[in-house]
Structures are given as C-alpha cells and as structure tokens.
Design an enzyme around this catalytic site. Structure first.
Site, PDB file in Angstrom:
ATOM      1  N   ASP A  31      15.497 -20.637  -7.286  1.00 15.73           N
ATOM      2  CA  ASP A  31      15.558 -19.354  -6.596  1.00 15.73           C
ATOM      3  C   ASP A  31      14.379 -19.251  -5.630  1.00 15.73           C
ATOM      4  O   ASP A  31      13.260 -19.637  -5.950  1.00 15.73           O
ATOM      5  CB  ASP A  31      15.516 -18.209  -7.615  1.00 15.73           C
ATOM      6  CG  ASP A  31      15.976 -16.893  -7.012  1.00 15.73           C
ATOM      7  OD1 ASP A  31      17.041 -16.397  -7.418  1.00 15.73           O
ATOM      8  OD2 ASP A  31      15.276 -16.362  -6.115  1.00 15.73           O
ATOM      9  N   ILE A  32      14.636 -18.696  -4.458  1.00 12.47           N
ATOM     10  CA  ILE A  32      13.600 -18.581  -3.426  1.00 12.47           C
ATOM     11  C   ILE A  32      12.536 -17.546  -3.800  1.00 12.47           C
ATOM     12  O   ILE A  32      11.411 -17.606  -3.291  1.00 12.47           O
ATOM     13  CB  ILE A  32      14.262 -18.235  -2.058  1.00 12.47           C
ATOM     14  CG1 ILE A  32      13.362 -18.639  -0.899  1.00 12.47           C
ATOM     15  CG2 ILE A  32      14.640 -16.768  -1.974  1.00 12.47           C
ATOM     16  CD1 ILE A  32      14.065 -18.587   0.450  1.00 12.47           C
ATOM     17  N   ASN A  87      24.250 -10.798 -12.599  1.00  9.12           N
ATOM     18  CA  ASN A  87      24.303  -9.428 -12.092  1.00  9.12           C
ATOM     19  C   ASN A  87      25.708  -9.185 -11.545  1.00  9.12           C
ATOM     20  O   ASN A  87      26.254 -10.016 -10.818  1.00  9.12           O
ATOM     21  CB  ASN A  87      23.253  -9.227 -11.003  1.00  9.12           C
ATOM     22  CG  ASN A  87      21.847  -9.311 -11.555  1.00  9.12           C
ATOM     23  OD1 ASN A  87      21.602  -8.905 -12.693  1.00  9.12           O
ATOM     24  ND2 ASN A  87      20.922  -9.827 -10.775  1.00  9.12           N
ATOM     25  N   VAL A  96      24.096 -11.151  -3.730  1.00  7.21           N
ATOM     26  CA  VAL A  96      24.913 -12.223  -3.153  1.00  7.21           C
ATOM     27  C   VAL A  96      26.246 -12.229  -3.902  1.00  7.21           C
ATOM     28  O   VAL A  96      26.278 -12.432  -5.129  1.00  7.21           O
ATOM     29  CB  VAL A  96      24.211 -13.586  -3.277  1.00  7.21           C
ATOM     30  CG1 VAL A  96      25.090 -14.684  -2.668  1.00  7.21           C
ATOM     31  CG2 VAL A  96      22.838 -13.562  -2.597  1.00  7.21           C
ATOM     32  N   HIS A 100      27.010 -16.303  -9.528  1.00  9.16           N
ATOM     33  CA  HIS A 100      25.874 -17.182  -9.806  1.00  9.16           C
ATOM     34  C   HIS A 100      25.211 -16.757 -11.098  1.00  9.16           C
ATOM     35  O   HIS A 100      25.124 -15.573 -11.409  1.00  9.16           O
ATOM     36  CB  HIS A 100      24.856 -17.164  -8.666  1.00  9.16           C
ATOM     37  CG  HIS A 100      24.389 -15.795  -8.284  1.00  9.16           C
ATOM     38  ND1 HIS A 100      25.124 -14.950  -7.484  1.00  9.16           N
ATOM     39  CD2 HIS A 100      23.266 -15.111  -8.613  1.00  9.16           C
ATOM     40  CE1 HIS A 100      24.476 -13.820  -7.325  1.00  9.16           C
ATOM     41  NE2 HIS A 100      23.340 -13.880  -8.002  1.00  9.16           N
ATOM     42  N   HIS A 102      21.650 -16.759 -13.153  1.00  6.98           N
ATOM     43  CA  HIS A 102      20.199 -16.950 -13.108  1.00  6.98           C
ATOM     44  C   HIS A 102      19.797 -17.616 -14.426  1.00  6.98           C
ATOM     45  O   HIS A 102      20.100 -17.090 -15.506  1.00  6.98           O
ATOM     46  CB  HIS A 102      19.470 -15.611 -13.029  1.00  6.98           C
ATOM     47  CG  HIS A 102      19.740 -14.823 -11.787  1.00  6.98           C
ATOM     48  ND1 HIS A 102      18.852 -14.774 -10.738  1.00  6.98           N
ATOM     49  CD2 HIS A 102      20.781 -14.027 -11.428  1.00  6.98           C
ATOM     50  CE1 HIS A 102      19.333 -13.986  -9.780  1.00  6.98           C
ATOM     51  NE2 HIS A 102      20.507 -13.517 -10.173  1.00  6.98           N
TER      52      HIS A 102
HETATM   53  P1  5GP Z   1      21.459 -11.503  -7.225  1.00  5.66           P
HETATM   54  O1  5GP Z   1      20.447 -10.450  -6.850  1.00  5.66           O
HETATM   55  O2  5GP Z   1      22.675 -11.452  -6.329  1.00  5.66           O
HETATM   56  O3  5GP Z   1      21.809 -11.522  -8.686  1.00  5.66           O
HETATM   57  O4  5GP Z   1      20.735 -12.902  -6.983  1.00  5.66           O
HETATM   58  C1  5GP Z   1      20.661 -13.525  -5.744  1.00  5.66           C
HETATM   59  C2  5GP Z   1      19.489 -14.452  -5.809  1.00  5.66           C
HETATM   60  O5  5GP Z   1      19.557 -15.354  -4.724  1.00  5.66           O
HETATM   61  C3  5GP Z   1      18.127 -13.746  -5.691  1.00  5.66           C
HETATM   62  O6  5GP Z   1      17.362 -13.993  -6.873  1.00  5.66           O
HETATM   63  C4  5GP Z   1      17.506 -14.348  -4.441  1.00  5.66           C
HETATM   64  O7  5GP Z   1      16.108 -14.534  -4.553  1.00  5.66           O
HETATM   65  C5  5GP Z   1      18.261 -15.643  -4.273  1.00  5.66           C
HETATM   66  N1  5GP Z   1      18.373 -16.098  -2.904  1.00  5.66           N
HETATM   67  C6  5GP Z   1      18.826 -15.368  -1.847  1.00  5.66           C
HETATM   68  N2  5GP Z   1      18.801 -16.106  -0.734  1.00  5.66           N
HETATM   69  C7  5GP Z   1      18.341 -17.337  -1.082  1.00  5.66           C
HETATM   70  C8  5GP Z   1      18.098 -18.544  -0.340  1.00  5.66           C
HETATM   71  O8  5GP Z   1      18.302 -18.640   0.866  1.00  5.66           O
HETATM   72  N3  5GP Z   1      17.631 -19.607  -1.042  1.00  5.66           N
HETATM   73  C9  5GP Z   1      17.381 -19.561  -2.389  1.00  5.66           C
HETATM   74  N4  5GP Z   1      16.922 -20.665  -2.978  1.00  5.66           N
HETATM   75  N5  5GP Z   1      17.615 -18.435  -3.117  1.00  5.66           N
HETATM   76  C10 5GP Z   1      18.076 -17.331  -2.470  1.00  5.66           C
END
Ligand code: 5GP
Length: 115
Positions: A31-32, A87, A96, A100, A102
């Site tokens: 994760d970024i 989530n 996103v 996915h 985590h």
């Molecule tokens: P959500 O909030 O949808 O459950 O998780 C999306 C995750 O994707 C977040 O933890 C966010 O940091 C990660 N994320 C979003 N854009 C990127 C990216 O371009 N690269 C990486 N490695 N992670 C990303």
C-alpha cells in the site's frame, strides 16, 4: 463491470507498484500509504467486482484464492498472523471500487514491549 479504477491501471502496468505476489488471477503489492508496519493489498486481476460482497456471490473460489495469498504473504512478511480488512462502501472507508483485501501485520512483540 466496475468503472475503471487506479487498480485497473496498476494491473495494466500503467502505474508502478512494489509487487509482492502475482499469478494469472491475483496481484499483491505494498500500500502506498501504510497503516501498519506491513500493509499489503491483495486484488483480483478481473475488474468485474467492486467489493467483497459481489466477489463472494460471483466467484467464491477467487475470494478463497485471495485469502490463501494473504496467508502466504503473512508467513513471508511476518509470523503468519494478520488482519484482513475489506472496506465495503464509501461510508465504510472504501476509496477504490475494485475489490481488494488489506493485509495488515504489526510487530506484536515490539508493541507488547511498549514500542
Ligand atoms: P480502500 O480505502 O479503498 O479500502 O483502500 C484503497 C487503498 O489503496 C488505500 O489504502 C490507498 O493507500 C491505496 N492506494 C491508492 N492508490 C494507490 C497507488 O497508486 N498505489 C498503491 N500502492 N496503493 C494505492
């Protein structure tokens, strides 16, 4: 089908990520914006499912594959125990809309010693 997301671009190789696992159907990368000492994302390569509820109904075997990959990564990057978070929906923190998982691994030994 889900709308094009940043994860579709990652799968297409248009956005670089630090990959930690890849098969024909599943990709995992760091994760970024890590929320734990080890924070990995496990995603299916198909863009067909926005969230885990849809995936569980549409392709439970693929969901099981993602969980197996999460466990393998927890063994490789920690001591085999991990949190697995999906989530579901914007109000639950989903940003996103490509399903996915985590995978979150904290250093429990260090925490128990007070940091
Ligand atoms: P959500 O909030 O949808 O459950 O998780 C999306 C995750 O994707 C977040 O933890 C966010 O940091 C990660 N994320 C979003 N854009 C990127 C990216 O371009 N690269 C990486 N490695 N992670 C990303």
């Amino acid at each position: 089908m889900a709308q094009e997301t940043i994860f579709a671009k990652i799968i297409a190789g248009e956005i670089p990520v630090e990959k930690v696992y890849e098969s024909d159907s599943v990709l995992a990368f760091r994760d970024i914006a890590p929320q734990a000492k080890v924070h990995l994302l496990v995603i299916p390569k198909t863009t067909a499912y926005e969230n885990v509820t849809e995936l569980a109904a549409g392709d439970p075997a693929l969901l099981a594959d993602m969980v197996a990959v999460a466990k393998q990564l927890a063994d490789e990057h920690g001591e085999g125990e991990y949190r697995l978070v999906f989530n579901n929906g914007a109000s639950a923190g989903q940003t996103v809309f490509h399903v996915h998982a985590h995978v979150l691994i904290d250093d429990l030994k260090e925490q128990s010693l007070g940091g």
